[in-house]
Design a protein around this motif. Structure first.
Motif, mmCIF file in Angstrom:
data_model
loop_
_atom_site.group_PDB
_atom_site.id
_atom_site.type_symbol
_atom_site.label_atom_id
_atom_site.label_comp_id
_atom_site.label_asym_id
_atom_site.label_seq_id
_atom_site.Cartn_x
_atom_site.Cartn_y
_atom_site.Cartn_z
ATOM 1 N N GLN A 235 2.155 -0.014 7.167
ATOM 2 C CA GLN A 235 2.962 0.597 6.197
ATOM 3 C C GLN A 235 2.731 2.188 6.003
ATOM 4 O OE1 GLN A 235 2.957 -1.793 2.647
ATOM 5 N NE2 GLN A 235 2.770 -3.691 3.660
ATOM 6 N N ILE B 129 0.579 -4.610 -9.439
ATOM 7 C CA ILE B 129 2.147 -5.096 -9.350
ATOM 8 C C ILE B 129 2.185 -6.352 -9.119
ATOM 9 C CG2 ILE B 129 2.680 -2.725 -8.372
ATOM 10 C CD1 ILE B 129 2.817 -3.976 -5.787
ATOM 11 N N ALA C 147 0.665 -8.275 -6.862
ATOM 12 C CA ALA C 147 0.631 -8.430 -5.654
ATOM 13 C C ALA C 147 -0.495 -9.715 -5.069
ATOM 14 C CB ALA C 147 -0.040 -7.374 -4.632
ATOM 15 N N THR D 30 0.465 -11.255 -1.387
ATOM 16 C CA THR D 30 0.188 -11.461 0.179
ATOM 17 C C THR D 30 -0.328 -10.118 0.754
ATOM 18 O OG1 THR D 30 2.266 -10.245 0.531
ATOM 19 C CG2 THR D 30 2.301 -12.576 0.402
ATOM 20 N N GLU E 27 0.674 -7.804 2.907
ATOM 21 C CA GLU E 27 1.508 -6.777 2.832
ATOM 22 C C GLU E 27 1.713 -6.355 1.315
ATOM 23 O OE1 GLU E 27 1.771 -9.438 6.252
ATOM 24 O OE2 GLU E 27 1.942 -9.900 4.117
ATOM 25 N N GLU E 28 1.763 -7.190 0.315
ATOM 26 C CA GLU E 28 2.040 -6.787 -1.065
ATOM 27 C C GLU E 28 0.873 -5.921 -1.631
ATOM 28 O OE1 GLU E 28 5.004 -10.551 -2.566
ATOM 29 O OE2 GLU E 28 2.779 -10.314 -2.992
ATOM 30 N N LEU F 185 1.142 -2.706 -0.021
ATOM 31 C CA LEU F 185 1.966 -1.928 -0.840
ATOM 32 C C LEU F 185 1.374 -1.178 -2.132
ATOM 33 C CD1 LEU F 185 5.003 -0.890 -1.214
ATOM 34 C CD2 LEU F 185 5.307 -3.003 -2.377
ATOM 35 N N SER F 186 0.718 -2.144 -2.886
ATOM 36 C CA SER F 186 0.118 -1.622 -4.287
ATOM 37 C C SER F 186 -1.086 -0.432 -3.836
ATOM 38 C CB SER F 186 -0.609 -2.791 -4.834
ATOM 39 O OG SER F 186 -1.630 -3.254 -4.235
#
Length: 278
Positions: free
Chosen positions: A142, A245, A247, A249, A251-252, A255-256
């Motif tokens: 990411q 957030i 999260a 997974t 991926e989440e 992202l956080s």
């Protein structure tokens, strides 16, 4: 100053090498000036004009000062160099900023006016990820499209397939010679936690985070302090990493973390919209 060096060619080479510099461009001139609109120069962090031409001493001092400031804070500037009588007419003093313009005095007999746009070109910010966990690999995937120079450090035997990082290091000893802002994440999840944390503490960065619970970080803190590592140094590494957030997974979670890093990276760069704040 080396006017014979092609400015655009040198810009390309410096950007590819991720070396910091300033591009100064004359955007407007009035009356007699040595350089004309469109003239460009590349200025290095030590103040050298390495290529191009923006005029003589009348413009150089104010431009070099703006270049140093731009490299320090990452913000572009518009410098307007004008004779003293014109500054008085505008009601501004040399060195004053008004409406995004920094005014400077032209002491040369030509009494011309030059507006110079000073733009810093900085290396990509560095994201150093220590660990081979799914979160670590999601961070690599990411972060690169977001403009980070990504270094992933972990035993390569832990990977089924090699992640596409800018730098891939076997073990927990990343090269930190990259001349940029640096953000460090430890995401080992049980595979080399202590070794990775020790490596993270040795990296000069404005952001250190551990992907794990506060309880796990507290346990690791005890182990490392028992090995003689200063508690104050360990406390630079905060846990858990990322914004809350919800999260779940990998991926989440990645992202956080990148959202939290973005807050730090962009701090002070945006002008608040007053209309939205009401």
């Amino acid at each position: 100053m080396t006017a014979h060096v092609d400015v655009l060619d040198l810009m390309s080479r410096l950007k590819a090498a991720e070396e910091p510099f300033v591009l100064a461009t004359v955007v407007r001139t009035v009356s007699v000036t040595a350089a004309k609109a469109g003239a460009k120069a590349i200025i290095r962090p030590d103040g050298r004009i390495e290529a191009g031409w923006i005029g003589g001493g009348c413009a150089r001092g104010a431009t070099l000062k703006a270049a140093r400031e731009a490299l320090a804070d990452g913000q572009s500037r518009l410098v307007s160099i004008q004779p003293e009588n014109l500054l008085e007419e505008l009601g501004v003093k040399p060195g004053e900023d008004r409406d995004g313009i920094n005014f400077a005095r032209n002491m040369c007999p030509s009494r011309g006016t030059m507006d110079i746009f000073v733009e810093p070109v900085l290396p990509k910010p560095g994201l150093v990820v220590l660990g081979s966990s799914p979160v670590a690999q999601a961070l690599v995937e990411q972060a690169r499209p977001l403009g980070y120079h990504v270094t992933l450090a972990a035993p390569l035997a832990h990977f089924d397939a090699m992640p596409e990082a800018d730098e891939l290091v076997d073990g927990f000893a990343p090269d930190t010679s990259h001349q940029a802002r640096r953000f460090v994440i430890v995401s080992t999840q049980g595979k080399g936690d202590e070794a990775a944390l020790k490596a993270a503490l040795a990296i000069d960065a404005e952001y250190h985070r551990f992907v794990g619970s506060r309880r796990k970080m507290a346990s690791l803190r005890e182990k490392l302090t028992a090995q003689g590592i200063a508690a104050e140094a360990i406390d630079r590494v905060k846990a858990p990493a990322g914004l809350d957030i919800g999260a779940i997974t990998p991926e989440e979670i990645a992202l956080s973390i990148l959202a939290e890093i973005t807050v730090e990276r962009r701090r002070g760069q945006r002008i608040p919209d007053i209309s939205l704040a009401k």
